[in-house]
Write a protein that holds these residues in place. Structure first.
Motif, PDB file in Angstrom:
ATOM      1  N   LEU A 209      40.118  32.895  31.901  1.00  0.00           N
ATOM      2  CA  LEU A 209      39.886  34.169  31.214  1.00  0.00           C
ATOM      3  C   LEU A 209      38.700  34.908  31.842  1.00  0.00           C
ATOM      4  N   PHE A 210      37.681  34.145  32.248  1.00  0.00           N
ATOM      5  CA  PHE A 210      36.523  34.738  32.914  1.00  0.00           C
ATOM      6  C   PHE A 210      36.960  35.394  34.226  1.00  0.00           C
ATOM      7  N   LEU A 211      37.835  34.730  34.982  1.00  0.00           N
ATOM      8  CA  LEU A 211      38.353  35.292  36.232  1.00  0.00           C
ATOM      9  C   LEU A 211      39.070  36.615  35.951  1.00  0.00           C
ATOM     10  N   LEU A 212      39.922  36.640  34.933  1.00  0.00           N
ATOM     11  CA  LEU A 212      40.640  37.865  34.592  1.00  0.00           C
ATOM     12  C   LEU A 212      39.670  38.977  34.202  1.00  0.00           C
ATOM     13  N   ASP A 213      38.654  38.638  33.427  1.00  0.00           N
ATOM     14  CA  ASP A 213      37.664  39.641  33.014  1.00  0.00           C
ATOM     15  C   ASP A 213      36.890  40.190  34.221  1.00  0.00           C
ATOM     16  N   GLU A 214      36.586  39.327  35.178  1.00  0.00           N
ATOM     17  CA  GLU A 214      35.877  39.771  36.380  1.00  0.00           C
ATOM     18  C   GLU A 214      36.762  40.697  37.226  1.00  0.00           C
TER      19      GLU A 214
ATOM     20  N   LEU B 288      36.141  44.746  38.327  1.00  0.00           N
ATOM     21  CA  LEU B 288      36.390  45.369  39.630  1.00  0.00           C
ATOM     22  C   LEU B 288      37.256  46.609  39.466  1.00  0.00           C
ATOM     23  N   ALA B 289      38.225  46.535  38.564  1.00  0.00           N
ATOM     24  CA  ALA B 289      39.187  47.621  38.385  1.00  0.00           C
ATOM     25  C   ALA B 289      38.533  48.896  37.874  1.00  0.00           C
ATOM     26  N   GLU B 290      37.344  48.771  37.312  1.00  0.00           N
ATOM     27  CA  GLU B 290      36.635  49.962  36.839  1.00  0.00           C
ATOM     28  C   GLU B 290      36.307  50.898  38.002  1.00  0.00           C
ATOM     29  N   VAL B 291      36.198  50.331  39.193  1.00  0.00           N
ATOM     30  CA  VAL B 291      36.018  51.111  40.417  1.00  0.00           C
ATOM     31  C   VAL B 291      37.143  50.666  41.362  1.00  0.00           C
ATOM     32  N   PRO B 292      38.339  51.314  41.266  1.00  0.00           N
ATOM     33  CA  PRO B 292      39.509  50.839  42.012  1.00  0.00           C
ATOM     34  C   PRO B 292      39.285  50.608  43.499  1.00  0.00           C
ATOM     35  N   SER B 293      38.409  51.382  44.116  1.00  0.00           N
ATOM     36  CA  SER B 293      38.161  51.185  45.551  1.00  0.00           C
ATOM     37  C   SER B 293      37.442  49.871  45.838  1.00  0.00           C
ATOM     38  N   SER B 294      36.898  49.216  44.801  1.00  0.00           N
ATOM     39  CA  SER B 294      36.207  47.938  45.008  1.00  0.00           C
ATOM     40  C   SER B 294      37.173  46.756  45.006  1.00  0.00           C
TER      41      SER B 294
ATOM     42  N   ASN C 143      39.457  44.762  46.828  1.00  0.00           N
ATOM     43  CA  ASN C 143      39.869  44.492  48.200  1.00  0.00           C
ATOM     44  C   ASN C 143      39.900  42.982  48.415  1.00  0.00           C
ATOM     45  N   ARG C 144      40.338  42.592  49.582  1.00  0.00           N
ATOM     46  CA  ARG C 144      40.523  41.168  49.863  1.00  0.00           C
ATOM     47  C   ARG C 144      39.233  40.377  49.667  1.00  0.00           C
ATOM     48  N   ILE C 145      38.118  40.911  50.142  1.00  0.00           N
ATOM     49  CA  ILE C 145      36.860  40.173  50.058  1.00  0.00           C
ATOM     50  C   ILE C 145      36.388  40.053  48.615  1.00  0.00           C
ATOM     51  N   SER C 146      36.413  41.151  47.866  1.00  0.00           N
ATOM     52  CA  SER C 146      35.911  41.100  46.482  1.00  0.00           C
ATOM     53  C   SER C 146      36.755  40.174  45.619  1.00  0.00           C
ATOM     54  N   VAL C 147      38.076  40.246  45.760  1.00  0.00           N
ATOM     55  CA  VAL C 147      38.946  39.371  44.969  1.00  0.00           C
ATOM     56  C   VAL C 147      38.828  37.930  45.463  1.00  0.00           C
ATOM     57  N   ALA C 148      38.760  37.746  46.778  1.00  0.00           N
ATOM     58  CA  ALA C 148      38.617  36.389  47.326  1.00  0.00           C
ATOM     59  C   ALA C 148      37.334  35.735  46.829  1.00  0.00           C
ATOM     60  N   ASN C 149      36.257  36.494  46.744  1.00  0.00           N
ATOM     61  CA  ASN C 149      35.001  35.944  46.230  1.00  0.00           C
ATOM     62  C   ASN C 149      35.158  35.469  44.792  1.00  0.00           C
ATOM     63  N   LEU C 150      35.857  36.249  43.970  1.00  0.00           N
ATOM     64  CA  LEU C 150      36.081  35.848  42.571  1.00  0.00           C
ATOM     65  C   LEU C 150      36.979  34.619  42.479  1.00  0.00           C
ATOM     66  N   VAL C 151      38.035  34.592  43.285  1.00  0.00           N
ATOM     67  CA  VAL C 151      38.948  33.441  43.282  1.00  0.00           C
ATOM     68  C   VAL C 151      38.222  32.198  43.785  1.00  0.00           C
ATOM     69  N   ASN C 152      37.412  32.345  44.832  1.00  0.00           N
ATOM     70  CA  ASN C 152      36.642  31.211  45.355  1.00  0.00           C
ATOM     71  C   ASN C 152      35.675  30.676  44.307  1.00  0.00           C
ATOM     72  N   ALA C 153      34.995  31.587  43.602  1.00  0.00           N
ATOM     73  CA  ALA C 153      34.044  31.168  42.564  1.00  0.00           C
ATOM     74  C   ALA C 153      34.770  30.435  41.437  1.00  0.00           C
TER      75      ALA C 153
ATOM     76  N   ARG D 261      46.183  40.450  29.850  1.00  0.00           N
ATOM     77  CA  ARG D 261      44.731  40.608  29.963  1.00  0.00           C
ATOM     78  C   ARG D 261      44.249  41.498  31.101  1.00  0.00           C
ATOM     79  N   LEU D 262      45.001  41.634  32.181  1.00  0.00           N
ATOM     80  CA  LEU D 262      44.566  42.492  33.276  1.00  0.00           C
ATOM     81  C   LEU D 262      44.855  43.949  32.928  1.00  0.00           C
ATOM     82  N   LEU D 263      43.888  44.809  33.230  1.00  0.00           N
ATOM     83  CA  LEU D 263      44.076  46.229  32.983  1.00  0.00           C
ATOM     84  C   LEU D 263      45.181  46.763  33.893  1.00  0.00           C
ATOM     85  N   PRO D 264      46.071  47.602  33.373  1.00  0.00           N
ATOM     86  CA  PRO D 264      47.142  48.140  34.216  1.00  0.00           C
ATOM     87  C   PRO D 264      46.591  49.142  35.222  1.00  0.00           C
ATOM     88  N   GLY D 265      47.282  49.300  36.332  1.00  0.00           N
ATOM     89  CA  GLY D 265      46.891  50.289  37.329  1.00  0.00           C
ATOM     90  C   GLY D 265      47.318  49.885  38.728  1.00  0.00           C
ATOM     91  N   ALA D 266      47.249  50.848  39.631  1.00  0.00           N
ATOM     92  CA  ALA D 266      47.652  50.616  41.026  1.00  0.00           C
ATOM     93  C   ALA D 266      46.757  49.580  41.705  1.00  0.00           C
TER      94      ALA D 266
END
Length: 144
Positions: A8-13, A17-23, A25-35, A68-73
């Motif tokens: 649930l923490f991963l989904l919230d994180e 990120l989705a609050e700023v859609p341009s953020s 990307n592969r690195i930002s999501v990979a960092n969250l998945v790695n954590a 739980r994930l916010l909808p959007g492109a």
């Protein structure tokens, strides 16, 4: 924290990120998945073995089911090759001798492929489409 709390923490994180859609990307999501992956591995009370690939499947399932994930492109941009996936292996197969594909080269390859696919399709191609293309076009891939 239970495994559910960590997921649930991963989904919230991801939602943050989705609050700023341009953020997204592969690195930002990979960092969250790695954590999340490290947090789960370090939990002595957790006997499950998820790993990065399964965590990405979890994210895909939540995105597709609207859990739980916010909808959007932005959801279509957070799926990309991760270590252990067919698409990752497809790209890594081009390593030879001293030529190694690091994160920077991986990003360049993925972005270039996205641009080429977009030009061929005559429209913007999302990262989820790039990931599928890499996975399904891998050599000796069984599609039956």
């Amino acid at each position: 924290d239970s495994i559910i709390d960590k997921l649930l923490f991963l989904l919230d994180e991801i939602n943050k990120l989705a609050e700023v859609p341009s953020s997204v990307n592969r690195i930002s999501v990979a960092n969250l998945v790695n954590a999340a992956n490290e947090s789960i591995k370090e939990d002595k009370g957790c006997r499950c073995e998820l790993g990065k690939f399964r965590l990405m499947l979890f994210l895909q399932g939540c995105g597709l089911l609207g859990v739980r994930l916010l909808p959007g492109a932005h959801l279509r941009h957070m799926f990309f090759p991760v270590e252990g996936s067919g698409s990752w292996t497809h790209i890594k197969n081009y390593e030879s001798g001293d030529y190694r594909i690091d994160d920077t080269k991986m990003d360049s390859i993925i972005k270039e492929l996205q641009l080429e696919l977009s030009a061929m399709a005559g429209r913007h191609v999302f990262m989820d489409e790039v990931e599928v293309c890499l996975c399904e076009s891998r050599d000796r891939r069984l599609l039956s």
